[in-house]
Design a protein around this motif. Structure first.
Motif, PDB file in Angstrom:
ATOM      1  N   LYS A 323      52.774  40.541  34.243  1.00 21.00           N
ATOM      2  CA  LYS A 323      51.852  41.553  34.742  1.00 21.00           C
ATOM      3  C   LYS A 323      50.463  40.981  34.952  1.00 21.00           C
ATOM      4  CE  LYS A 323      49.937  46.088  33.625  1.00 21.00           C
ATOM      5  NZ  LYS A 323      49.885  47.195  32.658  1.00 21.00           N
ATOM      6  N   GLN A 324      49.989  40.190  33.998  1.00 17.41           N
ATOM      7  CA  GLN A 324      48.651  39.578  34.133  1.00 17.41           C
ATOM      8  C   GLN A 324      48.609  38.627  35.322  1.00 17.41           C
ATOM      9  OE1 GLN A 324      47.876  37.855  30.305  1.00 17.41           O
ATOM     10  NE2 GLN A 324      47.525  39.866  29.308  1.00 17.41           N
ATOM     11  N   GLN A 325      49.673  37.859  35.532  1.00 18.44           N
ATOM     12  CA  GLN A 325      49.719  36.953  36.671  1.00 18.44           C
ATOM     13  C   GLN A 325      49.683  37.732  37.983  1.00 18.44           C
ATOM     14  OE1 GLN A 325      53.139  34.453  36.688  1.00 18.44           O
ATOM     15  NE2 GLN A 325      52.526  33.300  38.529  1.00 18.44           N
ATOM     16  N   TYR A 326      50.404  38.850  38.027  1.00 16.51           N
ATOM     17  CA  TYR A 326      50.411  39.672  39.235  1.00 16.51           C
ATOM     18  C   TYR A 326      49.032  40.273  39.495  1.00 16.51           C
ATOM     19  CZ  TYR A 326      51.573  43.549  42.348  1.00 16.51           C
ATOM     20  OH  TYR A 326      51.591  44.426  43.400  1.00 16.51           O
ATOM     21  N   GLN A 327      48.366  40.682  38.461  1.00 18.06           N
ATOM     22  CA  GLN A 327      47.031  41.251  38.622  1.00 18.06           C
ATOM     23  C   GLN A 327      46.010  40.192  39.032  1.00 18.06           C
ATOM     24  OE1 GLN A 327      46.265  43.229  34.923  1.00 18.06           O
ATOM     25  NE2 GLN A 327      47.504  45.057  35.476  1.00 18.06           N
ATOM     26  N   ARG A 328      46.186  38.939  38.570  1.00 19.11           N
ATOM     27  CA  ARG A 328      45.289  37.878  38.996  1.00 19.11           C
ATOM     28  C   ARG A 328      45.452  37.585  40.488  1.00 19.11           C
ATOM     29  NH1 ARG A 328      47.118  35.308  34.136  1.00 19.11           N
ATOM     30  NH2 ARG A 328      45.549  35.455  32.489  1.00 19.11           N
ATOM     31  N   GLU A 329      46.680  37.608  40.957  1.00 18.76           N
ATOM     32  CA  GLU A 329      46.928  37.341  42.368  1.00 18.76           C
ATOM     33  C   GLU A 329      46.366  38.428  43.254  1.00 18.76           C
ATOM     34  OE1 GLU A 329      51.067  36.846  42.739  1.00 18.76           O
ATOM     35  OE2 GLU A 329      51.135  34.893  41.726  1.00 18.76           O
ATOM     36  N   THR A 330      46.455  39.663  42.812  1.00 20.63           N
ATOM     37  CA  THR A 330      45.927  40.776  43.621  1.00 20.63           C
ATOM     38  C   THR A 330      44.440  40.992  43.419  1.00 20.63           C
ATOM     39  OG1 THR A 330      46.580  42.306  41.870  1.00 20.63           O
ATOM     40  CG2 THR A 330      48.155  41.931  43.648  1.00 20.63           C
ATOM     41  N   GLY A 331      43.826  40.351  42.382  1.00 18.92           N
ATOM     42  CA  GLY A 331      42.392  40.514  42.142  1.00 18.92           C
ATOM     43  C   GLY A 331      42.026  41.733  41.350  1.00 18.92           C
ATOM     44  N   ASN A 332      42.996  42.395  40.763  1.00 23.97           N
ATOM     45  CA  ASN A 332      42.722  43.601  39.979  1.00 23.97           C
ATOM     46  C   ASN A 332      42.816  43.347  38.481  1.00 23.97           C
ATOM     47  OD1 ASN A 332      42.455  45.119  42.305  1.00 23.97           O
ATOM     48  ND2 ASN A 332      44.670  45.539  42.398  1.00 23.97           N
ATOM     49  N   TRP A 333      42.853  42.090  38.069  1.00 24.89           N
ATOM     50  CA  TRP A 333      43.013  41.805  36.641  1.00 24.89           C
ATOM     51  C   TRP A 333      41.668  41.790  35.976  1.00 24.89           C
ATOM     52  CZ3 TRP A 333      41.733  37.665  33.319  1.00 24.89           C
ATOM     53  CH2 TRP A 333      42.356  37.729  32.045  1.00 24.89           C
ATOM     54  N   LYS A 334      41.537  42.478  34.853  1.00 26.19           N
ATOM     55  CA  LYS A 334      40.324  42.513  34.046  1.00 26.19           C
ATOM     56  C   LYS A 334      40.702  42.227  32.618  1.00 26.19           C
ATOM     57  CE  LYS A 334      37.785  45.780  36.929  1.00 26.19           C
ATOM     58  NZ  LYS A 334      37.091  47.091  36.951  1.00 26.19           N
ATOM     59  N   LYS A 335      39.943  41.356  32.020  1.00 26.75           N
ATOM     60  CA  LYS A 335      40.203  40.979  30.643  1.00 26.75           C
ATOM     61  C   LYS A 335      39.627  42.032  29.713  1.00 26.75           C
ATOM     62  CE  LYS A 335      39.889  36.969  27.594  1.00 26.75           C
ATOM     63  NZ  LYS A 335      39.340  35.598  27.434  1.00 26.75           N
ATOM     64  N   ARG A 336      40.481  42.610  28.916  1.00 25.54           N
ATOM     65  CA  ARG A 336      40.060  43.676  27.997  1.00 25.54           C
ATOM     66  C   ARG A 336      40.137  43.161  26.576  1.00 25.54           C
ATOM     67  NH1 ARG A 336      43.245  48.950  30.451  1.00 25.54           N
ATOM     68  NH2 ARG A 336      42.315  48.836  32.566  1.00 25.54           N
ATOM     69  N   LYS A 337      39.156  43.500  25.828  1.00 27.30           N
ATOM     70  CA  LYS A 337      39.103  43.083  24.438  1.00 27.30           C
ATOM     71  C   LYS A 337      39.116  44.317  23.542  1.00 27.30           C
ATOM     72  CE  LYS A 337      36.524  38.793  25.156  1.00 27.30           C
ATOM     73  NZ  LYS A 337      35.315  38.013  24.778  1.00 27.30           N
ATOM     74  N   THR A 338      39.902  44.232  22.519  1.00 25.76           N
ATOM     75  CA  THR A 338      39.938  45.296  21.526  1.00 25.76           C
ATOM     76  C   THR A 338      38.913  45.037  20.450  1.00 25.76           C
ATOM     77  OG1 THR A 338      41.651  44.108  20.360  1.00 25.76           O
ATOM     78  CG2 THR A 338      42.382  45.719  21.982  1.00 25.76           C
ATOM     79  N   MET A 339      38.861  45.899  19.447  1.00 26.95           N
ATOM     80  CA  MET A 339      37.899  45.774  18.368  1.00 26.95           C
ATOM     81  C   MET A 339      38.137  44.513  17.570  1.00 26.95           C
ATOM     82  SD  MET A 339      35.960  48.343  18.796  1.00 26.95           S
ATOM     83  CE  MET A 339      35.053  48.323  17.220  1.00 26.95           C
ATOM     84  N   ASN A 340      39.352  44.052  17.412  1.00 23.99           N
ATOM     85  CA  ASN A 340      39.634  42.871  16.632  1.00 23.99           C
ATOM     86  C   ASN A 340      39.643  41.600  17.469  1.00 23.99           C
ATOM     87  OD1 ASN A 340      41.876  43.398  18.051  1.00 23.99           O
ATOM     88  ND2 ASN A 340      43.277  43.567  16.279  1.00 23.99           N
ATOM     89  N   GLY A 341      39.374  41.743  18.791  1.00 24.67           N
ATOM     90  CA  GLY A 341      39.239  40.551  19.610  1.00 24.67           C
ATOM     91  C   GLY A 341      40.521  40.116  20.267  1.00 24.67           C
TER      92      GLY A 341
END
Length: 347
Positions: A323-341
């Protein structure tokens, strides 16, 4: 050597208890129901000792039998006398016999019953004599009633026959009167001697007859007139359509187009395309309705960012990585961080 088994007529079983069996709970319960059942029939028959009941002869009543538990025999309950049946006469005669009295004494002694109840299952000779005397009077009354009923029925039949003969005679007299009047009146005009018969129906004298070309042998005759009668209905000339009718080869009215419809009509029956769609539906109907993709809507439009809920075929690893690879190719991938990192994603 004596047989250890003994048969009980009440329970219909073989036992080795001897005299103790008559005191068992099963035997006493069975004996109680039998005495109650047989005693009710005897009490009903004893009510007719002083007032005998006589009914009309029938095969159903004459075939009724009663089982005597004391004598172990079947007895006819009613007695047939000519065209009548004496109710409970057969059972009363059996209860008054000396053989039945002996069997009753033996039955009560074997089953250890009280002697006071014996009289309920016996009929003495005096009671039987009184029954026979009362029966003579009852039979005389019954015969008188039957005679009166027969006389009434005979009177009704005679009345019906008289009325029928009177009706027939009246019709014959009316027929003679009509024939005499017709003979006196003589032959009528040419109209009445035709197929119309009576003068009530026919063509009135004021009707017109127009003839054209009488001198020609094959000329046509046109008649105009009105026929009057109680049972006839006038049917006028029908205005035929200008195009003709079905007899002249024209299109029938039920196949013609309406005023608002176009002239070109659809072909009758299904087309080849409808037939192919029907075959396709029949093939799909035979498939499993719970198969994968059976409810998938193939006509709906999908978003370009749509991704299936399964991982890529040629990728290894988790589905989240696909899923992350697909989102990188389409340009819609955003890195999300939770409270614990840690990194996380959603399907």
């Amino acid at each position: 050597m004596e047989d250890p088994y003994s048969f009980c007529e009440i329970c219909r079983i073989n036992h080795t208890s001897g005299k103790k069996h008559s005191f068992s709970s099963k035997h006493t319960a069975r004996l109680k129901t039998i005495l109650k059942k047989f005693g009710s029939k005897i009490s009903d028959s004893k009510k007719k000792l002083l007032n005998p009941v006589i009914s009309k002869a029938s095969s159903e009543l004459s075939a009724v039998n009663v089982w005597c538990y004391m004598c172990s025999v079947e007895v006819k309950r009613h007695v047939a006398d000519h065209h009548a049946i004496i109710m409970d006469a057969g059972l009363l005669e059996h209860l008054a016999t000396p053989e039945h009295a002996k069997k009753v004494h033996q039955f009560f002694w074997e089953n250890r019953l009280s002697k006071e109840q014996k009289k309920n299952y016996l009929v003495n000779e005096e009671g039987l004599d009184s029954f026979k005397e009362a029966l003579k009077n009852a039979l005389a009354c019954y015969e008188n009633e039957e005679e009166t009923q027969l006389k009434k029925q005979a009177m009704k039949i005679k009345e019906i026959e008289c009325t029928q003969t009177n009706v027939v005679n009246q019709k014959e007299e009316d027929l003679q009167i009509t024939t005499q009047s017709e003979q006196q009146s003589g032959p009528s005009s040419g109209h009445s001697s035709g197929s119309w018969g009576n003068s009530s129906s026919g063509i009135k004298p004021h009707s017109k007859v127009q003839t054209e070309g009488v001198s020609k042998p094959h000329s046509k005759v046109q008649t105009e007139g009105v026929v009057y009668s109680d049972g006839l209905t006038f049917i006028g000339k029908s205005n035929c359509l200008p195009d003709g009718n079905v007899h002249t080869g024209a299109v029938p009215p039920w196949l013609r187009a309406d005023d608002g419809e176009p002239t070109q009509t659809k072909p009758i029956g299904p087309t080849e395309q409808d037939f192919q769609e029907h075959l396709k539906k029949e093939r799909k109907r035979k498939l499993n309705p719970a198969r994968v993709g059976a409810n998938f809507d193939r006509t709906s439009t999908n978003n370009p960012d749509w991704m299936p809920s399964f991982g890529r075929v040629w990728n290894s690893g988790r589905r989240l990585q696909s899923k992350q690879q697909y989102q990188r190719e389409t340009g819609n991938w955003k890195k999300r961080k939770t409270m614990n990192g840690h990194h996380s994603g959603k399907y």
